[in-house]
Design a protein around this motif. Sequence first.
Motif, PDB file in Angstrom:
ATOM      1  N   SER A  82      17.966  71.851  25.040  1.00 24.75           N
ATOM      2  CA  SER A  82      18.818  72.594  24.105  1.00 24.75           C
ATOM      3  C   SER A  82      18.877  74.073  24.471  1.00 24.75           C
ATOM      4  O   SER A  82      19.953  74.694  24.449  1.00 24.75           O
ATOM      5  CB  SER A  82      18.301  72.425  22.678  1.00 24.75           C
ATOM      6  N   GLN A  83      17.715  74.675  24.832  1.00 25.30           N
ATOM      7  CA  GLN A  83      17.695  76.070  25.233  1.00 25.30           C
ATOM      8  C   GLN A  83      18.374  76.280  26.585  1.00 25.30           C
ATOM      9  O   GLN A  83      19.035  77.287  26.821  1.00 25.30           O
ATOM     10  CB  GLN A  83      16.244  76.559  25.300  1.00 25.30           C
ATOM     11  N   PHE A  84      18.216  75.320  27.474  1.00 28.26           N
ATOM     12  CA  PHE A  84      18.893  75.359  28.772  1.00 28.26           C
ATOM     13  C   PHE A  84      20.408  75.437  28.572  1.00 28.26           C
ATOM     14  O   PHE A  84      21.092  76.280  29.179  1.00 28.26           O
ATOM     15  CB  PHE A  84      18.508  74.103  29.562  1.00 28.26           C
ATOM     16  N   CYS A  85      20.936  74.600  27.692  1.00 29.71           N
ATOM     17  CA  CYS A  85      22.380  74.598  27.404  1.00 29.71           C
ATOM     18  C   CYS A  85      22.797  75.876  26.693  1.00 29.71           C
ATOM     19  O   CYS A  85      23.912  76.378  26.896  1.00 29.71           O
ATOM     20  CB  CYS A  85      22.747  73.388  26.560  1.00 29.71           C
ATOM     21  N   TYR A  86      21.894  76.430  25.852  1.00 31.92           N
ATOM     22  CA  TYR A  86      22.216  77.655  25.123  1.00 31.92           C
ATOM     23  C   TYR A  86      22.469  78.813  26.092  1.00 31.92           C
ATOM     24  O   TYR A  86      23.447  79.559  25.950  1.00 31.92           O
ATOM     25  CB  TYR A  86      21.072  78.004  24.170  1.00 31.92           C
ATOM     26  N   TYR A  87      21.606  78.984  27.090  1.00 38.83           N
ATOM     27  CA  TYR A  87      21.786  80.083  28.036  1.00 38.83           C
ATOM     28  C   TYR A  87      23.031  79.882  28.907  1.00 38.83           C
ATOM     29  O   TYR A  87      23.701  80.855  29.276  1.00 38.83           O
ATOM     30  CB  TYR A  87      20.535  80.235  28.913  1.00 38.83           C
ATOM     31  N   ILE A  88      23.347  78.645  29.232  1.00 37.48           N
ATOM     32  CA  ILE A  88      24.580  78.375  29.984  1.00 37.48           C
ATOM     33  C   ILE A  88      25.799  78.736  29.137  1.00 37.48           C
ATOM     34  O   ILE A  88      26.772  79.331  29.614  1.00 37.48           O
ATOM     35  CB  ILE A  88      24.633  76.891  30.408  1.00 37.48           C
ATOM     36  N   GLN A  89      25.743  78.387  27.852  1.00 35.99           N
ATOM     37  CA  GLN A  89      26.850  78.697  26.949  1.00 35.99           C
ATOM     38  C   GLN A  89      27.031  80.203  26.798  1.00 35.99           C
ATOM     39  O   GLN A  89      28.169  80.700  26.758  1.00 35.99           O
ATOM     40  CB  GLN A  89      26.595  78.064  25.587  1.00 35.99           C
ATOM     41  N   GLN A  90      25.938  80.957  26.710  1.00 40.43           N
ATOM     42  CA  GLN A  90      26.029  82.410  26.609  1.00 40.43           C
ATOM     43  C   GLN A  90      26.689  83.006  27.845  1.00 40.43           C
ATOM     44  O   GLN A  90      27.502  83.933  27.754  1.00 40.43           O
ATOM     45  CB  GLN A  90      24.626  83.009  26.441  1.00 40.43           C
ATOM     46  N   ASP A  91      26.378  82.459  29.008  1.00 37.06           N
ATOM     47  CA  ASP A  91      26.997  82.931  30.245  1.00 37.06           C
ATOM     48  C   ASP A  91      28.483  82.591  30.278  1.00 37.06           C
ATOM     49  O   ASP A  91      29.308  83.400  30.723  1.00 37.06           O
ATOM     50  CB  ASP A  91      26.289  82.306  31.448  1.00 37.06           C
ATOM     51  N   GLU A  92      28.848  81.402  29.802  1.00 35.28           N
ATOM     52  CA  GLU A  92      30.257  81.000  29.778  1.00 35.28           C
ATOM     53  C   GLU A  92      31.067  81.886  28.841  1.00 35.28           C
ATOM     54  O   GLU A  92      32.243  82.181  29.106  1.00 35.28           O
ATOM     55  CB  GLU A  92      30.368  79.534  29.362  1.00 35.28           C
ATOM     56  N   GLN A  93      30.465  82.319  27.733  1.00 35.78           N
ATOM     57  CA  GLN A  93      31.172  83.194  26.802  1.00 35.78           C
ATOM     58  C   GLN A  93      31.575  84.501  27.476  1.00 35.78           C
ATOM     59  O   GLN A  93      32.659  85.028  27.246  1.00 35.78           O
ATOM     60  CB  GLN A  93      30.282  83.484  25.583  1.00 35.78           C
ATOM     61  N   LYS A  94      30.691  85.028  28.337  1.00 38.97           N
ATOM     62  CA  LYS A  94      31.014  86.275  29.033  1.00 38.97           C
ATOM     63  C   LYS A  94      32.169  86.080  30.003  1.00 38.97           C
ATOM     64  O   LYS A  94      32.971  86.990  30.222  1.00 38.97           O
ATOM     65  CB  LYS A  94      29.781  86.771  29.798  1.00 38.97           C
ATOM     66  N   ARG A  95      32.268  84.895  30.603  1.00 37.61           N
ATOM     67  CA  ARG A  95      33.309  84.629  31.602  1.00 37.61           C
ATOM     68  C   ARG A  95      34.664  84.356  30.959  1.00 37.61           C
ATOM     69  O   ARG A  95      35.685  84.322  31.642  1.00 37.61           O
ATOM     70  CB  ARG A  95      32.925  83.434  32.474  1.00 37.61           C
ATOM     71  N   ARG A  96      34.688  84.123  29.661  1.00 41.41           N
ATOM     72  CA  ARG A  96      35.944  83.780  28.998  1.00 41.41           C
ATOM     73  C   ARG A  96      36.756  84.992  28.581  1.00 41.41           C
ATOM     74  O   ARG A  96      37.823  84.858  28.003  1.00 41.41           O
ATOM     75  CB  ARG A  96      35.656  82.926  27.763  1.00 41.41           C
ATOM     76  N   ALA A  97      36.262  86.175  28.823  1.00 41.86           N
ATOM     77  CA  ALA A  97      37.016  87.373  28.478  1.00 41.86           C
ATOM     78  C   ALA A  97      38.338  87.382  29.236  1.00 41.86           C
ATOM     79  O   ALA A  97      38.405  87.024  30.412  1.00 41.86           O
ATOM     80  CB  ALA A  97      36.203  88.622  28.817  1.00 41.86           C
ATOM     81  N   SER A  98      39.409  87.753  28.568  1.00 40.32           N
ATOM     82  CA  SER A  98      40.735  87.716  29.186  1.00 40.32           C
ATOM     83  C   SER A  98      41.514  88.964  28.799  1.00 40.32           C
ATOM     84  O   SER A  98      41.115  89.728  27.923  1.00 40.32           O
ATOM     85  CB  SER A  98      41.495  86.461  28.743  1.00 40.32           C
ATOM     86  N   MET A  99      42.639  89.159  29.462  1.00 39.21           N
ATOM     87  CA  MET A  99      43.481  90.318  29.208  1.00 39.21           C
ATOM     88  C   MET A  99      44.917  89.855  28.973  1.00 39.21           C
ATOM     89  O   MET A  99      45.412  88.961  29.667  1.00 39.21           O
ATOM     90  CB  MET A  99      43.434  91.269  30.408  1.00 39.21           C
ATOM     91  N   HIS A 100      45.568  90.446  28.001  1.00 35.94           N
ATOM     92  CA  HIS A 100      46.965  90.118  27.753  1.00 35.94           C
ATOM     93  C   HIS A 100      47.840  90.705  28.858  1.00 35.94           C
ATOM     94  O   HIS A 100      47.665  91.863  29.260  1.00 35.94           O
ATOM     95  CB  HIS A 100      47.402  90.678  26.395  1.00 35.94           C
ATOM     96  N   ILE A 101      48.760  89.914  29.366  1.00 40.50           N
ATOM     97  CA  ILE A 101      49.673  90.349  30.420  1.00 40.50           C
ATOM     98  C   ILE A 101      51.079  90.417  29.849  1.00 40.50           C
ATOM     99  O   ILE A 101      51.598  89.418  29.319  1.00 40.50           O
ATOM    100  CB  ILE A 101      49.644  89.383  31.617  1.00 40.50           C
ATOM    101  N   SER A 102      51.696  91.575  29.913  1.00 33.86           N
ATOM    102  CA  SER A 102      53.066  91.724  29.423  1.00 33.86           C
ATOM    103  C   SER A 102      54.029  91.081  30.407  1.00 33.86           C
ATOM    104  O   SER A 102      53.976  91.338  31.610  1.00 33.86           O
ATOM    105  CB  SER A 102      53.398  93.209  29.247  1.00 33.86           C
ATOM    106  N   ARG A 103      54.926  90.248  29.891  1.00 27.90           N
ATOM    107  CA  ARG A 103      55.889  89.547  30.741  1.00 27.90           C
ATOM    108  C   ARG A 103      57.244  90.239  30.706  1.00 27.90           C
ATOM    109  O   ARG A 103      57.639  90.811  29.691  1.00 27.90           O
ATOM    110  CB  ARG A 103      56.049  88.095  30.267  1.00 27.90           C
ATOM    111  N   LYS A 104      57.953  90.146  31.815  1.00 26.63           N
ATOM    112  CA  LYS A 104      59.301  90.686  31.908  1.00 26.63           C
ATOM    113  C   LYS A 104      60.311  89.547  31.822  1.00 26.63           C
ATOM    114  O   LYS A 104      60.008  88.424  32.220  1.00 26.63           O
ATOM    115  CB  LYS A 104      59.480  91.440  33.227  1.00 26.63           C
ATOM    116  N   PRO A 105      61.511  89.815  31.309  1.00 23.79           N
ATOM    117  CA  PRO A 105      62.523  88.755  31.219  1.00 23.79           C
ATOM    118  C   PRO A 105      62.848  88.170  32.590  1.00 23.79           C
ATOM    119  O   PRO A 105      62.988  88.897  33.579  1.00 23.79           O
ATOM    120  CB  PRO A 105      63.731  89.476  30.614  1.00 23.79           C
ATOM    121  N   ALA A 106      62.951  86.839  32.644  1.00 28.53           N
ATOM    122  CA  ALA A 106      63.351  86.097  33.852  1.00 28.53           C
ATOM    123  C   ALA A 106      62.370  86.260  34.993  1.00 28.53           C
ATOM    124  O   ALA A 106      62.703  85.944  36.134  1.00 28.53           O
ATOM    125  CB  ALA A 106      64.750  86.516  34.304  1.00 28.53           C
TER     126      ALA A 106
END
Length: 386
Positions: A82-106
């Motif tokens: 359970s603790q092994f999975c917890y630390y993996i999950q904490q690492d995955e949360q850091k990797r999920r950070a994303s940035m909004h990308i503004s799109r242009k028409p067409a």
Amino acid sequence: VNKVIRLAQENNLAWPLPETKTDDVLAQMFFSPTTKFQSTKRMPNVEHIHKELLRNGVSKKLLWTEYLEECRLCNASPLMYSQFCYYIQQDEQKRRASMHISRKPAEQVEVDWAGDPSKIIDPDTGELTKAYLFVGVMTYSQYAFVMAFVNEKQRAWIRAHICMYEFFGGVARILVPDNCKTAVVHNKDWYTPQLNITYHELAEHYGTAIIPARVRAPKDKPNVEGTVGKIATVIIASLRNREFNSFEELYKAVRERLEVFNSTPFQKRDGSRKEVFEEVEKKTLRPLPEFPFEVCHWFYSRKVQLNCHIAYKKNWYSVPYEYVGKMVDIKVTETTLTTYYQNKRINVHKVFPDYVKNRYSTYDHDMPESVKVAEWDDERIKKWAS
């Protein structure tokens, strides 16, 4: 309150506070965190685990078993699962950070197959046929295209793109497909994907650039991924209790639901998908070519025979005699058969229908002068003699 007053007196604090006593400094004084417990157990290598989880068949349970073996060899105390999975999950949360990308028409269109297929029932035999939904989304307006196909093979994939561009009435500058075999033959890394040759020709025909999404990276095409989920609700789920006896019936029902989907107002922006597309995006699309792309099939490494012909579906097509004994590639469409040698086009023939067998399509200029005897048939010899 008494605790705060006592700590203030111990630190000689009085009102007004000096500018150096910021909120962070005061928090450290009054609410200093207690010393964290330092675990004596061996911590897993999360970088290694992240890479291993991307491989087929690798699970957390398997990696935990390997981690236990490492701890045993090093005489270290391991973490429980359970603790092994917890630390993996904490690492995955850091990797999920994303940035909004503004799109242009067409600028971009994203394409993918929807999840669960629909079903068509043969009215005579009761046989069920699966129908797979192709989804294309303009990233700026979120305007969607949906169409049903009998499978997800190459021919359906190419046909879906042709119909999509006709539906939009133009072409976006960038095409973002999934990392499927009908789009990418081999993807060594994100920057040098080897595209399917027919798919590459379609892109050249319509003047668009293909940038495939990375493997297991749905955020590379978030618009179509999100729309697929909405399509599953608005179209697939809403039609789940209806029975269709033909693709025409399913096609009509899908188009009706798609019209409702595109015309529904946005929740967090003005207008609807259809309004934004027609008012802003449609006029900025690149124009369609004069003729739609023709689906083709490639056959590689066909040997040119001594009679200066190559075989295709039990018929024979001539090739210039200079290429006798060499390996050539063949591109076949519904109407033509084109021969290539080292990516250079050397011949084009009108292809025989499937029901025609053992026919020869021969150009005189393909044959050497020393073997041009076929034209001297009995009729020509008699005419010459007269």
